[in-house]
Design a protein around this motif. Structure first.
Motif, PDB file in Angstrom:
ATOM      1  N   ILE A 183       0.826  -1.205   0.000  1.00 42.06           N
ATOM      2  CA  ILE A 183       0.000   0.000   0.000  1.00 42.06           C
ATOM      3  C   ILE A 183       0.864   1.261   0.000  1.00 42.06           C
ATOM      4  CG2 ILE A 183      -0.201  -0.001   2.517  1.00 42.06           C
ATOM      5  CD1 ILE A 183      -3.077   1.055   2.139  1.00 42.06           C
ATOM      6  N   ASN A 184       0.429   2.241  -0.748  1.00 47.45           N
ATOM      7  CA  ASN A 184       1.136   3.502  -0.923  1.00 47.45           C
ATOM      8  C   ASN A 184       0.244   4.609  -0.353  1.00 47.45           C
ATOM      9  OD1 ASN A 184       2.161   5.891  -1.901  1.00 47.45           O
ATOM     10  ND2 ASN A 184       2.350   5.198  -4.005  1.00 47.45           N
ATOM     11  N   SER A 185       0.392   4.884   0.953  1.00 45.75           N
ATOM     12  CA  SER A 185      -0.515   5.799   1.644  1.00 45.75           C
ATOM     13  C   SER A 185       0.106   7.177   1.817  1.00 45.75           C
ATOM     14  CB  SER A 185      -0.879   5.231   3.023  1.00 45.75           C
ATOM     15  OG  SER A 185      -1.684   6.140   3.742  1.00 45.75           O
TER      16      SER A 185
ATOM     17  N   GLN B 147      -2.112  -0.574   6.445  1.00 46.13           N
ATOM     18  CA  GLN B 147      -1.076   0.156   7.174  1.00 46.13           C
ATOM     19  C   GLN B 147      -1.707   0.888   8.351  1.00 46.13           C
ATOM     20  OE1 GLN B 147       1.496   3.128   5.008  1.00 46.13           O
ATOM     21  NE2 GLN B 147       0.540   4.502   6.495  1.00 46.13           N
ATOM     22  N   VAL B 148      -1.009   0.928   9.490  1.00 51.97           N
ATOM     23  CA  VAL B 148      -1.425   1.743  10.630  1.00 51.97           C
ATOM     24  C   VAL B 148      -0.337   2.776  10.902  1.00 51.97           C
ATOM     25  CG1 VAL B 148      -2.880  -0.036  11.667  1.00 51.97           C
ATOM     26  CG2 VAL B 148      -0.446   0.089  12.279  1.00 51.97           C
ATOM     27  N   ASP B 149      -0.710   3.884  11.570  1.00 52.03           N
ATOM     28  CA  ASP B 149       0.260   4.958  11.764  1.00 52.03           C
ATOM     29  C   ASP B 149      -0.056   5.765  13.007  1.00 52.03           C
ATOM     30  OD1 ASP B 149      -1.457   7.435  11.066  1.00 52.03           O
ATOM     31  OD2 ASP B 149      -1.779   6.135   9.346  1.00 52.03           O
TER      32      ASP B 149
ATOM     33  N   GLY C  54      -4.032   6.463  12.907  1.00 51.06           N
ATOM     34  CA  GLY C  54      -4.826   6.230  11.713  1.00 51.06           C
ATOM     35  C   GLY C  54      -4.528   4.896  11.070  1.00 51.06           C
ATOM     36  N   ALA C  55      -5.254   4.625   9.998  1.00 51.60           N
ATOM     37  CA  ALA C  55      -5.078   3.386   9.254  1.00 51.60           C
ATOM     38  C   ALA C  55      -5.399   3.637   7.784  1.00 51.60           C
ATOM     39  CB  ALA C  55      -5.984   2.286   9.813  1.00 51.60           C
ATOM     40  N   SER C  56      -4.775   2.854   6.914  1.00 48.40           N
ATOM     41  CA  SER C  56      -5.021   2.930   5.478  1.00 48.40           C
ATOM     42  C   SER C  56      -5.297   1.527   4.948  1.00 48.40           C
ATOM     43  CB  SER C  56      -3.800   3.521   4.755  1.00 48.40           C
ATOM     44  OG  SER C  56      -3.475   4.799   5.266  1.00 48.40           O
ATOM     45  N   TRP C  57      -6.246   1.447   4.014  1.00 53.10           N
ATOM     46  CA  TRP C  57      -6.647   0.154   3.445  1.00 53.10           C
ATOM     47  C   TRP C  57      -6.786   0.298   1.935  1.00 53.10           C
ATOM     48  CZ3 TRP C  57     -11.386  -0.761   0.901  1.00 53.10           C
ATOM     49  CH2 TRP C  57     -11.602  -2.091   0.537  1.00 53.10           C
TER      50      TRP C  57
END
Length: 331
Positions: free
Chosen positions: A27-29, A257-259, A278-281
Motif C-alpha cells: 500500500i502507498n498511503s 497500514q497503521v500509523d 490512523g489506518a489505510s486500506w
C-alpha cells in the motif's frame, strides 16, 4: 484563528526501484503527515485513509482554550489511466471552546474537498540505466539523476458546509461557500529516503486565500516500518504559522497500514499541539499491471534488434557452410 488539517502523508519507501507505474506491491498511503505524493494509487485501485486526532489549542494573550476531537477520511480512486486519481477529503470536527464568559460546544463537517491528481512527469519513464562493463567506479559513482523529481499537479473544490462554525474573531472574513485549491507536487527518491514538496494555493479566490507549503522526508527502516519528519507552513493575511510533525507507519499486511504522529506549531500565541492515529486500506483486486517504463535489458537478453539480426544472419551462413561440408563428405 488556526487552520489544522488532518490529512495525509506517505509510506513510499518501496516505490523507486520497481519498473511498473503508479501501483506498488504494498500500500502507498499519504498518511500520517499532511503532504501528498506525486504518484497515484493505480488504475482501478480504491484506497481509504482514516485518522482520529486530538488537538489542544491555547492562547494566553486572548485567554481561550479549544479542546478538539477531529476525524479525517481520504478516499482515493485511480481512474481512466495510471497517472490519474480522484480524491475526496472529508473532515469532521467536534470542538469545545472556552474563554471568559464563553463556553461553546460545536460539531460539524469542517471540510469537504473534492479533487483530482495527475502525474505529469516521471523521471524513470523511458529511462534505462546501463551498467559500465569496464568500470566499477563508474557504476558506483554519485547519481545526480536522483535530484530530478517526479512532478504531479492537483486541483480541487472546497465546499464550506460548516458555515464558519469554527471561525473565531469578528475581524476575520468568513469563508466563501465554494473555493478552489491547487497544488504542485514533487517527489524525489534518495535510496531509503523519500522527499516530498507540496506548494499550495488554497481558498482561492477569497479574502482568506493562502499560499502554503509542506516539506516531508520519510525513511524506511525495514520492510514494515517507516518514519517521517515534516514541516508545514500557512501564509495568508490573517494567519501565519509553521508546524513541525513527526511519526511512523507500520505495514500490517500488504494492503493495510497503521500509523501515529504528533505535531506542534512554532508560535506561542496560539500554541497548538496535535496527536493522531490512523489506518489505510487498499482494494486492488481489479488491478492489471501496466508497463509504463522501459523493460530491463534482460527482457531481450541484453541485445539490440540490430545485434539480434546480425547474429541470425551469421547463424544462417554458418548453417549453410556446415550443410555444404556435409554434402561434400557424403558424395
Amino acid at each position: 484563528m488556526f487552520k489544522i488539517k488532518s490529512l495525509v502523508f506517505i509510506f513510499l519507501v518501496f516505490y523507486s526501484t520497481i519498473n511498473y507505474a503508479q501501483f506498488t506491491d504494498v500500500i502507498n498511503s499519504n498518511r500520517p503527515g499532511q503532504s501528498m505524493a506525486a504518484f497515484s494509487v493505480g488504475k482501478t485501485v480504491i484506497q481509504a485513509e482514516l485518522g482520529i486526532n486530538r488537538i489542544i489549542e491555547k492562547d494566553k494573550d486572548v485567554d481561550y482554550k479549544a479542546a478538539i476531537w477531529n476525524s479525517d477520511l481520504a478516499l482515493r480512486y485511480g481512474v481512466f489511466f495510471e497517472q490519474f486519481e480522484l480524491i475526496a477529503n472529508l473532515e469532521y470536527q467536534n470542538e469545545k471552546f472556552t474563554a471568559p464568559g464563553v463556553d461553546i460546544h460545536e460539531g460539524a463537517l469542517k471540510k469537504v474537498l473534492i479533487g483530482a491528481k495527475y502525474l505529469i512527469y516521471d523521471p524513470e519513464k523511458n529511462y534505462e540505466k546501463k551498467p559500465n562493463l569496464y568500470s566499477w567506479k563508474a557504476n558506483h559513482k554519485f547519481n545526480w539523476r536522483q535530484f530530478i523529481p517526479a512532478v504531479g499537479i492537483y486541483g480541487g473544490v472546497n465546499a464550506n458546509l460548516a458555515k464558519n462554525k469554527f471561525l473565531r474573531g469578528s475581524d476575520i472574513p468568513r469563508d466563501e461557500d465554494f473555493t478552489l485549491k491547487g497544488m504542485i507536487l514533487t517527489q524525489n527518491q534518495f535510496g531509503r529516503y523519500t522527499f516530498l514538496t507540496n506548494i499550495i494555493l488554497d481558498k482561492f479566490p477569497s479574502q482568506r486565500n493562502s499560499i502554503d507549503y509542506v516539506l516531508t522526508m520519510t525513511r524506511g527502516f525495514n520492510d514494515r516500518v517507516s518514519g517521517f519528519l515534516e514541516i508545514q507552513g500557512f501564509n495568508n493575511e490573517f494567519y501565519k504559522d509553521h508546524f513541525l510533525r513527526t511519526g511512523a507507519a507500520y505495514l500490517v499486511r500488504q494492503n493495510i497500514q497503521v500509523d501515529a504522529s504528533v505535531a506542534s506549531n512554532f508560535q506561542a500565541s496560539p500554541n497548538i499541539v496535535f496527536a493522531g492515529v490512523g489506518a489505510s486500506w487498499r482494494f486492488d483486486a481489479n488491478y492489471n499491471e501496466v508497463m509504463l517504463r522501459v523493460p530491463k535489458e534482460e527482457k531481450n537478453d541484453g541485445k539490440s534488434k540490430k545485434e539480434k539480426k546480425d547474429k541470425e544472419k551469421k547463424d544462417k551462413e554458418k548453417k549453410k557452410r556446415k550443410d555444404a561440408v556435409e554434402n561434400t563428405e557424403f558424395k
